[in-house]
Design an enzyme around this catalytic site. Structure first.
Site, short mmCIF file in Angstrom:
data_model
loop_
_atom_site.label_atom_id
_atom_site.label_comp_id
_atom_site.label_asym_id
_atom_site.label_seq_id
_atom_site.Cartn_x
_atom_site.Cartn_y
_atom_site.Cartn_z
N LYS A 1 -10.01 -9.71 0.18
CA LYS A 1 -10.71 -10.99 0.29
C LYS A 1 -12.21 -10.77 0.32
O LYS A 1 -12.97 -11.43 -0.39
CB LYS A 1 -10.23 -11.69 1.58
CG LYS A 1 -10.48 -13.16 1.61
CD LYS A 1 -9.94 -13.77 2.91
CE LYS A 1 -8.43 -13.87 2.90
NZ LYS A 1 -7.91 -14.23 4.25
N ARG B 1 -8.56 -14.01 -6.19
CA ARG B 1 -8.00 -12.67 -6.39
C ARG B 1 -7.17 -12.70 -7.66
O ARG B 1 -6.80 -13.78 -8.13
CB ARG B 1 -7.13 -12.26 -5.20
CG ARG B 1 -5.92 -13.12 -5.08
CD ARG B 1 -5.11 -12.84 -3.84
NE ARG B 1 -4.25 -13.98 -3.64
CZ ARG B 1 -3.64 -14.28 -2.52
NH1 ARG B 1 -3.79 -13.54 -1.46
NH2 ARG B 1 -2.87 -15.35 -2.44
N GLY C 1 1.99 -11.71 7.79
CA GLY C 1 2.29 -11.12 9.09
C GLY C 1 1.05 -10.67 9.82
O GLY C 1 1.07 -10.39 11.00
N HIS D 1 26.51 4.54 -0.66
CA HIS D 1 27.18 4.97 -1.88
C HIS D 1 27.30 3.81 -2.87
O HIS D 1 26.96 3.92 -4.04
CB HIS D 1 28.56 5.54 -1.53
CG HIS D 1 29.36 5.95 -2.73
ND1 HIS D 1 30.26 5.11 -3.36
CD2 HIS D 1 29.37 7.10 -3.44
CE1 HIS D 1 30.80 5.74 -4.39
NE2 HIS D 1 30.28 6.95 -4.47
N TYR E 1 12.03 15.39 -22.06
CA TYR E 1 12.73 14.12 -22.00
C TYR E 1 13.21 13.83 -20.57
O TYR E 1 13.31 14.72 -19.74
CB TYR E 1 13.93 14.09 -22.96
CG TYR E 1 15.07 15.01 -22.57
CD1 TYR E 1 16.08 14.55 -21.71
CD2 TYR E 1 15.15 16.31 -23.04
CE1 TYR E 1 17.12 15.39 -21.34
CE2 TYR E 1 16.18 17.15 -22.68
CZ TYR E 1 17.17 16.68 -21.82
OH TYR E 1 18.20 17.50 -21.43
N CYS F 1 18.06 15.05 -15.65
CA CYS F 1 19.23 14.18 -15.77
C CYS F 1 19.64 13.58 -14.43
O CYS F 1 20.67 12.95 -14.33
CB CYS F 1 20.39 14.94 -16.39
SG CYS F 1 20.95 16.33 -15.40
N ARG G 1 -11.75 -14.40 9.26
CA ARG G 1 -10.59 -14.26 8.37
C ARG G 1 -10.20 -12.80 8.21
O ARG G 1 -11.03 -11.97 7.92
CB ARG G 1 -10.95 -14.83 6.99
CG ARG G 1 -11.68 -16.13 7.03
CD ARG G 1 -12.26 -16.51 5.67
NE ARG G 1 -11.25 -16.82 4.67
CZ ARG G 1 -11.53 -17.11 3.41
NH1 ARG G 1 -12.80 -17.11 2.98
NH2 ARG G 1 -10.57 -17.38 2.55
N SER H 1 17.98 21.50 -17.68
CA SER H 1 17.97 20.08 -17.34
C SER H 1 17.96 20.00 -15.82
O SER H 1 18.84 20.54 -15.15
CB SER H 1 19.21 19.40 -17.90
OG SER H 1 19.23 18.06 -17.50
N MET I 1 -2.86 -11.41 11.25
CA MET I 1 -3.42 -12.58 11.87
C MET I 1 -3.95 -13.54 10.83
O MET I 1 -4.53 -13.14 9.85
CB MET I 1 -4.54 -12.21 12.81
CG MET I 1 -4.79 -13.33 13.79
SD MET I 1 -6.35 -13.19 14.61
CE MET I 1 -7.39 -13.92 13.38
P1 ADP Z 1 -5.21 -16.63 4.05
O1 ADP Z 1 -5.50 -15.19 3.84
O2 ADP Z 1 -4.00 -16.90 4.84
O3 ADP Z 1 -5.30 -17.40 2.77
P2 ADP Z 1 -7.84 -17.52 4.62
O4 ADP Z 1 -8.77 -16.62 5.34
O5 ADP Z 1 -8.04 -17.60 3.17
O6 ADP Z 1 -6.37 -17.16 4.99
O7 ADP Z 1 -8.07 -18.95 5.27
C1 ADP Z 1 -7.11 -19.92 5.52
C2 ADP Z 1 -7.59 -21.28 5.00
O8 ADP Z 1 -8.86 -21.61 5.56
C3 ADP Z 1 -7.79 -21.27 3.52
O9 ADP Z 1 -7.36 -22.51 3.01
C4 ADP Z 1 -9.27 -21.13 3.35
O10 ADP Z 1 -9.69 -21.68 2.15
C5 ADP Z 1 -9.79 -21.87 4.55
N1 ADP Z 1 -11.10 -21.36 4.98
C6 ADP Z 1 -11.39 -20.10 5.30
N2 ADP Z 1 -12.70 -19.94 5.58
C7 ADP Z 1 -13.26 -21.15 5.44
C8 ADP Z 1 -14.60 -21.65 5.57
N3 ADP Z 1 -15.60 -20.85 5.90
N4 ADP Z 1 -14.80 -22.96 5.35
C9 ADP Z 1 -13.78 -23.75 5.00
N5 ADP Z 1 -12.50 -23.38 4.86
C10 ADP Z 1 -12.24 -22.08 5.08
MG MG Z 2 -6.64 -17.61 1.65
#
Ligand code: ADP
Ligand code: MG
Ligand code: MG
Length: 890
Positions: free
Chosen positions: A21, A335, A99, A451, A862, A842, A90, A774, A101
């Site tokens: 990210k 991404r 999973g 198995h 091969y 093989c 984030r 082989s 945070m």
């Molecule tokens: P995830 O990895 O679960 O997508 P994110 O870090 O992208 O989590 O954030 C969760 C939500 O919060 C997303 O919809 C993201 O666009 C929104 N968000 C994150 N940072 C900001 C920000 N600075 N202002 C507004 N919305 C935000």
């Molecule tokens: Mg996101």
């Protein structure tokens, strides 16, 4: 060490350090796209935090510095009561990982700054209190582990009390009251007040992101996806922009192409007057992205332009998160997007057409695993069938059929032309005929490496294993009180692990029909893409791809799938069924004459088997392994027989045959059959056994040659550890071959498997008696590690995965460091001693993508794998060739 990077300092290639990210936020910033200001705390800071504990030296000061810069750029201070800067905190690891945070939004709000926020927004109290309640909710849940439902319940109560259904119908007063309720929930669970200091909020959130790297769900996910445990996560601190400021604001997600099919177009969802995850949380109905045009044409046009920029820049499908704040568009994430297997092929090929990437790179962007997915048949679930139960999807595919509880019954039903599902508690090698006869295999015990699972995958057969709710009896199974009897129909989905009652209609895969030759590449975009990339892979690869096949039918299919010969034809399957009695005769023979008679009876059967295979593979090499398993595998089990004989004694009806058989079984019983009388040792101990097979092979080849064919038989001696073993067999075999072949022009090669570590270590000597090696990597793995595959998987592999001793089972993907080293030594020393030595593999690893790359690196000639893996090995061999030319496109 530098722990914090401003967005302007990073770029997309710094994923290791900044996480996915953070690296992409930096990339977008540097592309001049509208990204809110912010900074990224590195994965190294996280690693430090997790090893050294709480205080990472120098981190606090660096954060101070970057926060001050952020505040300067925004002209606001974090949480300033009069005019607050708010941020989001984030998580963001190198690989996206559920999973971990989640994000905390609106950090910096407290009892005072909530008023400042309202003033900023033009005295919008509703917005300010809504933002504050979201902060307490997200912070409570993700930083302090307060159960999220409690907040949700309180929100629900507030709506019910007011008689409304939608969050946006709550006004400022309602939300202010909700904040009070939320704070109570917070302190009830934490024993503390909700922290009012903005910087403390931020620091706690950052530390919580660090710790979430080791949250249980994250650990489990990493293990499953084979993501290393020590990478750590980065943390992004981003200035907030607000999609919840009113109807001219909102938030959305978008894809530059359809991630399901790869088709280009406008894909995404948008939600007005909303923040963060509201879009995906399904709180309110979203609108399609195309409808944004009618709401806010300026932002829509800008977004489309940015999407085109991103695709052009990443040269791939991108997914995007954005927010519109009062008509101003902000990019919050992008991404290279996840996609289905079908989309991967389609997009790669489209990008070639669009001139964005070349064919080499397109090949690099698809995987054998994706191709495998495209080859499995699917259930048509439009009738919404309810599953009976589910287990582990061990070998993908979709199969329906009548239930059989024994291997023998499965064979009988199949002989009647029925589709069969073999249901067993677990399977063992005796079930093989039933497994071959069945469309699918269902077991109540065992995991992905049992198995049943391993054999089914090898055969490309659907398998669900470990369905532990099944109570499997002799002629029925029960699940949740429902009884399924022999002959009842069930359907199993080897991808999802679901088991359905009755028959669910199956769709055959387009891609398999294409490989079979019954669909033209022009049938669909997907088939066209697969054809294009397979053709390219074939043109590049150095490795040839052969198949493991023991009969004409498999040989024919494999050839259609592109196999360039047979790398392993096992002869022991040819000793099963009716022929067991002949093998018994061979084992019980008292005199040379008895034994020769048994062998003479077997020989024509073997010759017919070989001839059928040679015909299918006319013109291509066929490697036949002389009989390998211990002969007692062909006799009844000791227990069964002992009981039978005891009963006979009791009744005074002794049976001489049974007595002799029992004596033979006792005599041949082994403590460690895997290390016992098998392979070349059988050939040395039982006169005439190998000779009979060699003669049958040579005769079949001569017969085909006489019919105008061009057979290329290769005789392979299993389990050799010393050159003397091989030499003894070779001399005798060469004599027989000379005798049979005469002047027919047929050339029969003699070589050996390398599957005993000693053979690998003395490969230079062994090469003097072998035209080819082989690698039997299944046995080589067993013997290199010193464990028996059939025994260990249930016993302790789970613990090895848990401890990270294996990332993946060494039976599934070749252990490069250990077993791979043996392969390398043998390849090098064998070739040094005999430059024209042919090298192949093989074991099942021949169809495993990662292992194929290794065999390419080592320079084998091969790989050989089961028919259904042939296209996958072809693709991966092509990819390995691209990789090793060092062309680095990304
Ligand atoms: P995830 O990895 O679960 O997508 P994110 O870090 O992208 O989590 O954030 C969760 C939500 O919060 C997303 O919809 C993201 O666009 C929104 N968000 C994150 N940072 C900001 C920000 N600075 N202002 C507004 N919305 C935000
Ligand atoms: Mg996101
Ligand atoms: Mg072996």
């Amino acid at each position: 060490m530098k722990y914090v990077y401003d967005f302007a300092e990073g770029n997309k290639d710094l994923k290791d350090l900044l996480g996915g990210k953070g690296a992409n936020l930096a990339e977008m910033t540097n592309l001049g796209l509208p990204v809110p200001a912010g900074f990224t705390i590195t994965t190294q800071a996280c690693q430090r935090y997790l090893t050294d504990g709480e205080q990472v030296e120098g981190l606090g000061a660096e954060i101070d510095e970057h926060l001050a810069a952020l505040e300067g750029a925004m002209g606001r201070r974090l949480g300033d009561p009069a005019d607050p800067l708010l941020v989001s905190v984030r998580s963001g690891a190198k690989f996206s990982m559920p999973g971990m945070m989640e994000t905390v939004l609106n950090v910096g709000l407290n009892d005072e700054s909530v008023a400042g926020l309202s003033r900023q927004a033009g005295d919008n109290d509703r917005f300010a209190w809504d933002s504050y309640r979201r902060l307490i909710q997200m912070f409570g849940k993700t930083v302090c582990d307060v159960p999220g439902e409690e907040f949700e319940d309180a929100l629900h109560e507030a709506k019910t009390a007011k008689g409304v259904t939608d969050d946006v119908q709550l006004d400022a007063e309602d939300l202010r009251a909700l904040v009070t309720a939320y704070k109570k929930i917070f302190s009830k669970h934490t024993g503390q007040e909700f922290p009012q200091d903005p910087r403390e909020q931020m620091d706690l959130a950052v530390a919580a992101v660090f710790r979430s790297w080791n949250a249980e769900r994250a650990v489990v996910y990493r293990r499953q996806e084979r993501i290393p445990a020590d990478l750590g996560t980065a943390v992004n601190v981003v200035a907030m922009v607000f999609g919840n400021l009113g109807p001219d604001s909102g938030t959305g997600v978008a894809f530059t192409r359809d991630p399901a099919t790869g088709e280009s177009g406008i894909y995404g969802d948008y939600l007005q007057n909303a923040q963060g995850e509201d879009v995906v949380a399904g709180i309110r109905n979203t609108i399609g992205l195309a409808d944004l045009e009618g709401l806010d044409k300026k932002s829509y046009d800008e977004l489309l332009q940015i999407m085109a920029t991103l695709e052009g820049h990443y040269r791939d499908l991108c997914d995007i998160e954005f927010t519109i704040e009062r008509g101003k568009l902000w990019m919050l994430q992008t991404r290279v997007g996840k996609r289905t297997a079908a989309a991967a092929f389609t997009i790669a090929s489209q990008l070639v057409e669009e001139g964005m990437i070349d064919l080499d790179e397109a090949l690099d962007r698809v995987t054998g695993a994706q191709l495998a997915q495209l080859m499995f048949p699917r259930f048509d679930l439009s009738g919404d069938p309810r599953p009976l139960t589910s287990g582990i999807g061990a070998s993908p595919g979709a199969a329906s059929g009548e239930v059989a509880f024994t291997s023998a019954r499965a064979v009988e039903l199949a002989d009647e032309g029925k589709q069969v599902i073999l249901v067993r508690r677990e399977t063992n090698p005796d079930d093989l005929p039933g497994m071959i006869a069945a469309q699918g295999i269902l077991t109540s015990r065992g995991g992905k490496t049992s198995h049943a699972a391993v054999v089914a995958r090898g055969m490309g057969k659907t398998c669900v294993c470990g369905a532990d709710a099944l109570d499997v009896g002799r002629d029925q199974f029960t699940v949740d009180g429902q009884v399924v009897r022999e002959g009842d129909v069930v359907s199993i989905d080897g991808t999802t692990g679901r088991v359905y009652p009755g028959s669910v209609p199956v769709r055959p895969s387009e891609v398999v029909q294409y490989f079979e030759g019954s669909l033209a590449p022009s049938t669909s975009r997907l088939v066209g893409a697969v054809d294009q990339l397979m053709t390219h892979a074939d043109s590049l690869r150095a490795l040839r791809v052969r198949t493991n096949a023991d009969n004409a039918e498999d040989s024919a299919r494999a050839r259609r799938f592109g196999a360039q010969g047979i790398g392993l034809c096992r002869t022991e399957h040819m000793f099963l069924g009716d022929r067991r009695s002949l093998v018994e005769r061979l084992i019980l023979a008292r005199t040379d004459a008895d034994r020769d008679a048994a062998l003479d009876a077997l020989k024509p059967l073997q010759r017919a088997d070989f001839l059928a295979i040679f015909r299918e593979m006319d013109g291509l090499p066929v490697t036949i392994r002389l009989i390998d398993p211990p002969l007692h595998e062909f006799l009844p089990s000791l227990e069964e027989l002992a009981v039978k004989v005891a009963v006979e004694h009791e009744r005074g009806q002794t049976d001489e045959h049974d007595e002799q058989l029992l004596a033979a079984v006792r005599r041949m019983h082994e403590q460690n059959p895997m290390l016992g009388l098998r392979g070349v040792r059988l050939g040395l101990v039982i006169p005439g056994l190998f000779g009979m097979q060699v003669r049958a092979i040579a005769e079949a080849a001569v017969e085909l040659a006489r019919d105008g064919g061009t057979p290329h038989p290769e005789i392979m001696v299993p389990l050799v550890g010393a050159v003397q073993e091989l030499e003894t067999v070779r001399v005798e075999a060469a004599r027989i071959i000379d005798e049979v072949v005469g002047d027919s022009g047929v050339d029969v090669l003699i070589g050996t498997m390398i599957e005993v570590p000693r053979a690998a270590l003395t490969a230079g000597q062994i090469a003097s008696a072998a035209s080819f090696f082989s690698f039997g990597t299944n046995d080589l793995t067993q013997m290199a590690w010193g464990f028996s595959r059939d025994d260990v998987e249930g016993a302790f592999f789970w613990r090895y995965f848990e401890l990270g001793i294996f990332g993946i089972s060494p039976f599934e993907s070749l252990d490069r460091d250990g077993v791979g080293r043996l392969v390398r030594i043998a390849a090098e020393e064998g070739r040094a001693a005999r430059p024209d030595l042919k090298l192949g593999v093989c074991g099942e690893h021949g169809g495993d993508p990662d292992s194929v790359h290794f065999f390419h690196e080592v320079g084998l000639d091969y790989v050989s794998c089961s028919p259904f893996r042939v296209p996958i090995a072809r693709l991966e061999a092509g990819r390995a060739a691209v990789e090793s030319t060092g062309s680095d496109h990304r």
